[in-house]
Motif scaffolding. Structure first.
Motif, PDB file in Angstrom:
ATOM      1  N   MET A   1       0.831  -1.197   0.000  1.00  0.00           N
ATOM      2  CA  MET A   1       0.000   0.000   0.000  1.00  0.00           C
ATOM      3  C   MET A   1       0.871   1.254   0.000  1.00  0.00           C
ATOM      4  O   MET A   1       0.585   2.205  -0.718  1.00  0.00           O
ATOM      5  CB  MET A   1      -0.929  -0.047   1.214  1.00  0.00           C
ATOM      6  N   ARG A   2       1.914   1.221   0.830  1.00  0.00           N
ATOM      7  CA  ARG A   2       2.778   2.400   0.937  1.00  0.00           C
ATOM      8  C   ARG A   2       3.486   2.693  -0.385  1.00  0.00           C
ATOM      9  O   ARG A   2       3.582   3.846  -0.804  1.00  0.00           O
ATOM     10  CB  ARG A   2       3.784   2.172   2.051  1.00  0.00           C
ATOM     11  N   SER A   3       3.986   1.656  -1.049  1.00  0.00           N
ATOM     12  CA  SER A   3       4.686   1.881  -2.324  1.00  0.00           C
ATOM     13  C   SER A   3       3.717   2.369  -3.401  1.00  0.00           C
ATOM     14  O   SER A   3       4.105   3.160  -4.270  1.00  0.00           O
ATOM     15  CB  SER A   3       5.397   0.614  -2.784  1.00  0.00           C
ATOM     16  N   PHE A   4       2.466   1.939  -3.333  1.00  0.00           N
ATOM     17  CA  PHE A   4       1.459   2.418  -4.283  1.00  0.00           C
ATOM     18  C   PHE A   4       1.222   3.919  -4.111  1.00  0.00           C
ATOM     19  O   PHE A   4       1.156   4.670  -5.083  1.00  0.00           O
ATOM     20  CB  PHE A   4       0.154   1.640  -4.087  1.00  0.00           C
ATOM     21  N   ILE A   5       1.121   4.354  -2.859  1.00  0.00           N
ATOM     22  CA  ILE A   5       0.895   5.775  -2.581  1.00  0.00           C
ATOM     23  C   ILE A   5       2.128   6.590  -2.980  1.00  0.00           C
ATOM     24  O   ILE A   5       2.004   7.682  -3.535  1.00  0.00           O
ATOM     25  CB  ILE A   5       0.527   5.989  -1.106  1.00  0.00           C
ATOM     26  N   GLN A   6       3.319   6.055  -2.703  1.00  0.00           N
ATOM     27  CA  GLN A   6       4.540   6.756  -3.102  1.00  0.00           C
ATOM     28  C   GLN A   6       4.638   6.880  -4.621  1.00  0.00           C
ATOM     29  O   GLN A   6       5.047   7.922  -5.144  1.00  0.00           O
ATOM     30  CB  GLN A   6       5.773   6.039  -2.556  1.00  0.00           C
ATOM     31  N   THR A   7       4.246   5.847  -5.331  1.00  0.00           N
ATOM     32  CA  THR A   7       4.243   5.891  -6.793  1.00  0.00           C
ATOM     33  C   THR A   7       3.245   6.932  -7.292  1.00  0.00           C
ATOM     34  O   THR A   7       3.548   7.698  -8.213  1.00  0.00           O
ATOM     35  CB  THR A   7       3.892   4.501  -7.375  1.00  0.00           C
ATOM     36  N   VAL A  72       1.487   9.020   3.314  1.00  0.00           N
ATOM     37  CA  VAL A  72       2.540   8.004   3.427  1.00  0.00           C
ATOM     38  C   VAL A  72       3.256   8.120   4.768  1.00  0.00           C
ATOM     39  O   VAL A  72       3.609   7.122   5.384  1.00  0.00           O
ATOM     40  CB  VAL A  72       3.546   8.146   2.250  1.00  0.00           C
ATOM     41  N   ARG A  73       3.456   9.352   5.238  1.00  0.00           N
ATOM     42  CA  ARG A  73       4.118   9.558   6.532  1.00  0.00           C
ATOM     43  C   ARG A  73       3.295   8.937   7.672  1.00  0.00           C
ATOM     44  O   ARG A  73       3.855   8.378   8.611  1.00  0.00           O
ATOM     45  CB  ARG A  73       4.309  11.044   6.818  1.00  0.00           C
ATOM     46  N   PHE A  74       1.976   9.071   7.602  1.00  0.00           N
ATOM     47  CA  PHE A  74       1.142   8.500   8.658  1.00  0.00           C
ATOM     48  C   PHE A  74       1.083   6.978   8.574  1.00  0.00           C
ATOM     49  O   PHE A  74       0.889   6.320   9.592  1.00  0.00           O
ATOM     50  CB  PHE A  74      -0.274   9.101   8.608  1.00  0.00           C
ATOM     51  N   LEU A  75       1.227   6.427   7.381  1.00  0.00           N
ATOM     52  CA  LEU A  75       1.250   4.969   7.238  1.00  0.00           C
ATOM     53  C   LEU A  75       2.579   4.368   7.706  1.00  0.00           C
ATOM     54  O   LEU A  75       2.614   3.210   8.110  1.00  0.00           O
ATOM     55  CB  LEU A  75       1.009   4.568   5.784  1.00  0.00           C
ATOM     56  N   GLY A  76       3.640   5.191   7.615  1.00  0.00           N
ATOM     57  CA  GLY A  76       4.987   4.710   7.887  1.00  0.00           C
ATOM     58  C   GLY A  76       5.264   4.469   9.303  1.00  0.00           C
ATOM     59  O   GLY A  76       5.931   3.663   9.806  1.00  0.00           O
TER      60      GLY A  76
END
Length: 76
Positions: A1-7, A72-76
């Motif tokens: 999920m995180r890599s999807f949002i970063q992309t 992404v910061r909140f997911l991290g």
């Protein structure tokens, strides 16, 4: 999920950069001194309107990029 949002953030950032480049490429050199004053005003108005449209999309994509980055910061 995180890599999807970063992309998605990277894609929107690139899209914003493309729109900002489009703003800087609006030509004003074709407006000649010999043109009729009304034609000059109309041509300038059209070009400024085009520039503001590109600015609108660039700013919108910058906002989306910022929101995705915060998410992404909140997911991290």
């Amino acid at each position: 999920m995180r890599s999807f949002i970063q992309t998605a953030a990277l894609i929107t950032a690139c899209g914003s950069a493309v729109f900002l480049v489009r703003v800087s490429n609006v030509p004003f050199a074709s407006i000649k001194p010999s043109m009729d004053e009304l034609d000059k005003v109309t041509e300038l108005s059209n070009r400024l309107q085009r520039m503001s449209t590109w600015n609108f999309w660039a700013a919108g994509l910058m906002g989306v990029t910022a929101l995705l980055s915060v998410w992404v910061r909140f997911l991290g």
